[in-house]
Design a protein around this motif. Structure first.
Motif: not given
Length: 255
Positions: A14-19, A43-48, A183-194
């Protein structure tokens, strides 16, 4: 963190997709999607996905008093004594609990689950003989196995591990489809600019290539990965599908 990681995960979703807000996800990010009937995020749709960081292999360990030094011996013993052999885990629904359930399903054996409140009491239980078997990461298992407190009988990853080069994988022991790791990994909010996603990915891959990081990972048998966002996305989707099958077949429930 809390609630199997769901509180922190919801915050990031729910955070801003600003990186500037990232999620350091653990294997439970995928297994939670299989375990919980309803989550406050998708789990899939809300994260990049940005990148996988690393994976820690799982080891199958038994109390030294158990007359099983290999997976085939464990399977024969479990089939001769269905429900008699107990295994410990850090709690219902944890990735290590599901890893043991995956072994049960794949091998067609009946082991009795004894959940504990955390990894330490689960390890103590198997070392003391209160339970006979456990599955944990190489980071936790290596010093205990090297000291003879527990007997390692197989590694649950796709490949053998450097700390136990003679230890076979479960697949090499004759049981397919039991691969699991933490495993461990990094994700950001969906909608974060490519461009932001790519910048984070590049910085992470650079860090993973640093000699001191590579040395630290190798010493703990942590596989350093680092991959493209699309590759990490496929891993997450495959993990959700795998653990959904295990949860359905085993009836596993979260605490």
């Amino acid at each position: 963190v809390g609630a199997s990681g769901n509180i922190g995960t919801e915050f990031v979703a729910k955070s801003a997709p600003d990186g500037y807000t990232v999620l350091m996800a653990y294997a439970s990010h995928a297994s939670n999607a299989a375990l919980f009937d309803k989550l406050p995020y998708d789990t899939v749709r809300d994260f990049q996905p940005v990148s996988l960081i690393g994976a820690v292999p799982h080891l199958i360990l038994v109390n030294p008093s158990l007359p099983a030094k290999t997976v085939p011996e464990l399977v024969r013993l479990a089939k001769a004594r269905p429900g008699d052999i107990t295994y410990s885990s850090p709690g219902n629904g944890t990735p290590l609990h599901l890893a043991a359930e995956l072994l049960k399903v794949s091998a067609g054996i009946n082991l009795r689950h004894v959940p504990y409140k955390g990894a330490s009491p689960a390890m103590v239980s198997t070392m003391s003989g209160e339970t006979q078997l456990t599955i944990t990461t190489t980071v936790v298992a290596t010093p205990l196995a090297k000291a003879g407190r527990l007997r390692a009988i197989a590694v649950a990853s796709e490949k053998r591990v450097a700390t136990f080069p003679a230890l076979p994988t479960v697949a090499e022991s004759g049981i397919k489809g039991t691969e699991s790791n933490s495993w461990y990994g990094m994700l950001v909010p969906a909608g974060t600019p490519r461009p932001i996603v790519d910048r984070l990915n590049a910085a992470l891959l650079k860090a993973l290539a640093a000699p001191d990081i590579k040395k630290s990972f190798a010493e703990q048998s942590v596989e350093s990965i680092g991959n493209k966002p699309e590759e990490f996305d496929r891993v997450i989707r495959d993990e959700i599908a795998k653990w959904s099958r295990v949860v359905k077949m085993s009836g596993a429930k979260p605490d």
